[in-house]
Design a protein around this motif. Structure first.
Motif, mmCIF file in Angstrom:
data_model
loop_
_atom_site.group_PDB
_atom_site.id
_atom_site.type_symbol
_atom_site.label_atom_id
_atom_site.label_comp_id
_atom_site.label_asym_id
_atom_site.label_seq_id
_atom_site.Cartn_x
_atom_site.Cartn_y
_atom_site.Cartn_z
ATOM 1 N N ALA A 177 3.838 -0.404 5.925
ATOM 2 C CA ALA A 177 2.430 -0.345 5.508
ATOM 3 C C ALA A 177 2.011 -1.646 4.837
ATOM 4 O O ALA A 177 1.484 -1.654 3.724
ATOM 5 C CB ALA A 177 2.193 0.856 4.599
ATOM 6 N N PRO A 178 2.239 -2.797 5.521
ATOM 7 C CA PRO A 178 2.002 -4.098 4.890
ATOM 8 C C PRO A 178 0.548 -4.378 4.521
ATOM 9 O O PRO A 178 0.285 -5.199 3.646
ATOM 10 C CB PRO A 178 2.500 -5.092 5.931
ATOM 11 N N ASN B 94 2.705 -3.953 -1.193
ATOM 12 C CA ASN B 94 3.515 -5.166 -1.339
ATOM 13 C C ASN B 94 4.879 -4.758 -1.875
ATOM 14 O O ASN B 94 4.962 -4.047 -2.875
ATOM 15 C CB ASN B 94 2.883 -6.158 -2.323
ATOM 16 N N SER B 95 5.938 -5.231 -1.224
ATOM 17 C CA SER B 95 7.288 -4.958 -1.685
ATOM 18 C C SER B 95 7.530 -5.706 -2.998
ATOM 19 O O SER B 95 7.156 -6.862 -3.142
ATOM 20 C CB SER B 95 8.300 -5.407 -0.633
ATOM 21 N N HIS C 212 0.892 3.812 7.041
ATOM 22 C CA HIS C 212 2.070 4.661 7.198
ATOM 23 C C HIS C 212 3.277 3.933 6.634
ATOM 24 O O HIS C 212 3.543 2.793 7.006
ATOM 25 C CB HIS C 212 2.344 4.909 8.689
ATOM 26 N N LEU C 213 4.031 4.591 5.761
ATOM 27 C CA LEU C 213 5.316 4.097 5.306
ATOM 28 C C LEU C 213 6.350 4.930 6.049
ATOM 29 O O LEU C 213 6.445 6.136 5.835
ATOM 30 C CB LEU C 213 5.460 4.262 3.788
ATOM 31 N N MET C 214 7.068 4.282 6.975
ATOM 32 C CA MET C 214 8.005 5.029 7.815
ATOM 33 C C MET C 214 9.357 4.345 7.840
ATOM 34 O O MET C 214 9.457 3.138 8.047
ATOM 35 C CB MET C 214 7.470 5.154 9.232
ATOM 36 N N VAL D 21 1.984 9.123 5.057
ATOM 37 C CA VAL D 21 0.681 8.458 5.099
ATOM 38 C C VAL D 21 0.279 8.178 3.657
ATOM 39 O O VAL D 21 0.336 9.061 2.798
ATOM 40 C CB VAL D 21 -0.379 9.340 5.789
ATOM 41 N N ILE D 22 -0.102 6.922 3.409
ATOM 42 C CA ILE D 22 -0.479 6.516 2.061
ATOM 43 C C ILE D 22 -1.885 5.937 2.081
ATOM 44 O O ILE D 22 -2.210 5.107 2.928
ATOM 45 C CB ILE D 22 0.517 5.487 1.498
#
Length: 130
Positions: free
Chosen positions: A64-65, A69-70, A104-106, A126-127
């Motif tokens: 989900a870029p 942010n990581s 989406h964070l998958m 889903v975020i």
């Protein structure tokens, strides 16, 4: 009131605001919390059960870029019983909700050298960032 006297209360207010930065913890067991809604600037801590000694790893399929942010690489935390060979633990990722939107964070839990094999587990959330 002198500037020095204003500095102390202002500093305390800023410190209190920083201490109250909301965090949202998500784990595989409570994936029912998805979809998630986060506020811009909020920290998301993702903790998933993991056992790297089996060769399985959590592989990022979609980070989900556009909205997250990581805040660093994956960190593996062993179980409380230190010293047990082959003992699992948790893999932890931290993200900051950076931009408003939806994504989406998958992730999939599989052996990296066998991408054609169906993943052992999947985390899909889903975020929405407001």
């Amino acid at each position: 009131m002198t500037p020095a006297r204003l500095l102390v209360p202002l500093s305390l207010c800023l410190l209190a605001a920083c201490a109250q930065t909301p965090k949202h913890i998500v784990s595989l067991d409570n994936q029912t919390d998805c979809p998630l809604t986060l506020q811009t600037g909020q920290t998301l801590i993702l903790m998933l059960p993991s056992n790297p000694t089996t060769g399985y790893r959590w592989l990022m399929q979609n980070p989900a870029p556009s909205i997250l942010n990581s805040l660093g690489p994956e960190v593996f935390n062993a179980s409380r019983e230190v010293g047990l060979v082959g003992e699992g633990g948790q893999s932890v990722w931290r993200y900051r909700a950076a931009n408003p939107g939806e994504g989406h964070l998958m992730m999939t839990y599989q052996q990296p050298w066998a991408p054609e094999v169906r993943p052992e587990r999947t985390f899909d959330c889903v975020i929405t960032v407001k």
